[in-house]
Design a protein around this motif. Structure first.
Motif, mmCIF file in Angstrom:
data_model
loop_
_atom_site.group_PDB
_atom_site.id
_atom_site.type_symbol
_atom_site.label_atom_id
_atom_site.label_comp_id
_atom_site.label_asym_id
_atom_site.label_seq_id
_atom_site.Cartn_x
_atom_site.Cartn_y
_atom_site.Cartn_z
ATOM 1 N N GLY A 104 -8.068 47.895 -68.173
ATOM 2 C CA GLY A 104 -8.032 47.010 -67.014
ATOM 3 C C GLY A 104 -7.979 47.777 -65.712
ATOM 4 N N LEU A 105 -7.161 48.810 -65.677
ATOM 5 C CA LEU A 105 -7.058 49.631 -64.466
ATOM 6 C C LEU A 105 -8.393 50.292 -64.142
ATOM 7 C CD1 LEU A 105 -3.578 51.298 -65.094
ATOM 8 C CD2 LEU A 105 -4.137 49.680 -63.252
ATOM 9 N N ARG A 106 -9.072 50.760 -65.178
ATOM 10 C CA ARG A 106 -10.362 51.430 -64.952
ATOM 11 C C ARG A 106 -11.450 50.454 -64.520
ATOM 12 N NH1 ARG A 106 -10.328 56.251 -69.506
ATOM 13 N NH2 ARG A 106 -9.144 57.680 -68.184
ATOM 14 N N LEU A 107 -11.302 49.187 -64.860
ATOM 15 C CA LEU A 107 -12.266 48.185 -64.398
ATOM 16 C C LEU A 107 -11.979 47.733 -62.971
ATOM 17 C CD1 LEU A 107 -12.596 46.071 -67.649
ATOM 18 C CD2 LEU A 107 -14.359 47.538 -66.634
ATOM 19 N N VAL A 108 -10.727 47.804 -62.563
ATOM 20 C CA VAL A 108 -10.333 47.336 -61.233
ATOM 21 C C VAL A 108 -10.425 48.453 -60.185
ATOM 22 C CG1 VAL A 108 -8.361 46.493 -59.877
ATOM 23 C CG2 VAL A 108 -8.857 45.484 -62.110
ATOM 24 N N VAL A 142 1.958 42.892 -67.546
ATOM 25 C CA VAL A 142 1.098 43.766 -66.740
ATOM 26 C C VAL A 142 -0.341 43.659 -67.228
ATOM 27 C CG1 VAL A 142 0.650 46.147 -66.032
ATOM 28 C CG2 VAL A 142 3.002 45.303 -66.148
ATOM 29 N N ARG A 143 -0.530 43.646 -68.517
ATOM 30 C CA ARG A 143 -1.879 43.508 -69.074
ATOM 31 C C ARG A 143 -2.523 42.194 -68.631
ATOM 32 N NH1 ARG A 143 -5.042 44.359 -73.979
ATOM 33 N NH2 ARG A 143 -6.957 43.310 -73.434
ATOM 34 N N ARG A 144 -1.777 41.090 -68.736
ATOM 35 C CA ARG A 144 -2.302 39.778 -68.323
ATOM 36 C C ARG A 144 -2.614 39.749 -66.828
ATOM 37 N NH1 ARG A 144 1.700 37.663 -71.902
ATOM 38 N NH2 ARG A 144 3.068 37.415 -70.119
ATOM 39 N N TYR A 145 -1.767 40.385 -66.029
ATOM 40 C CA TYR A 145 -1.994 40.432 -64.588
ATOM 41 C C TYR A 145 -3.329 41.112 -64.284
ATOM 42 C CZ TYR A 145 -1.282 41.350 -59.649
ATOM 43 O OH TYR A 145 -1.441 41.407 -58.289
ATOM 44 N N LEU A 146 -3.569 42.250 -64.919
ATOM 45 C CA LEU A 146 -4.825 42.970 -64.695
ATOM 46 C C LEU A 146 -6.024 42.169 -65.209
ATOM 47 C CD1 LEU A 146 -3.648 46.579 -65.533
ATOM 48 C CD2 LEU A 146 -4.517 45.783 -63.323
#
Length: 142
Positions: A87-91, A131-135
């Protein structure tokens, strides 16, 4: 182990109930976890909390490569970390920006003015899910 447990079909989630399957996945999973933990600059205590408050002895055994079989909970925790990384790498455009976000104070409701990493290291698997759901929501997923 490129997909996460959350992304896997229901049959794959059931496979985590099988001791042989957990044993097969354990060494590669913990190896990936350590790579992500290094990337994020996590302390030993943060790593242990994310893994479910494992003992220091267990943590250091795993770090040396002595992994027999992780529990389903531990594998799911690692899966959530990998999903968070994805998710971080997509955002974010770079890992540096992603790590900065992870460690910066965040005033969104889910984080109450603290860094998302603080939420992840509270010890509960629910905090990892949050955190996962937030991303996922940030990137427009349901």
């Amino acid at each position: 182990m490129s997909a996460t447990v959350l992304d896997a079909p229901a049959d794959d989630n059931l496979a985590l109930r099988e001791p042989d399957e957990r044993k097969r996945m354990s060494a590669p999973a913990i190896k990936l976890f350590f790579k992500v933990a290094d990337l994020w600059g996590l302390t030993v205590d943060q790593r242990r909390a994310i893994l479910g408050d494992v003992s220091k002895q267990t943590y250091y055994n795993w770090q040396k490569g002595s992994v027999t079989s992780l529990t389903r909970d531990q594998l799911e925790r690692i899966s959530l970390v990998l999903g968070t990384l994805k998710g971080l790498r997509l955002v974010f455009a770079s890992d540096d920006n992603a790590v900065r976000w992870l460690k910066a104070n965040n005033h969104e409701f889910e984080f109450a003015g603290r860094p998302p990493l603080d939420r992840m290291t509270q010890g509960s698997i629910n905090d990892l899910y949050a955190v996962r759901r937030y991303l996922d929501a940030w990137r427009g997923m349901k």
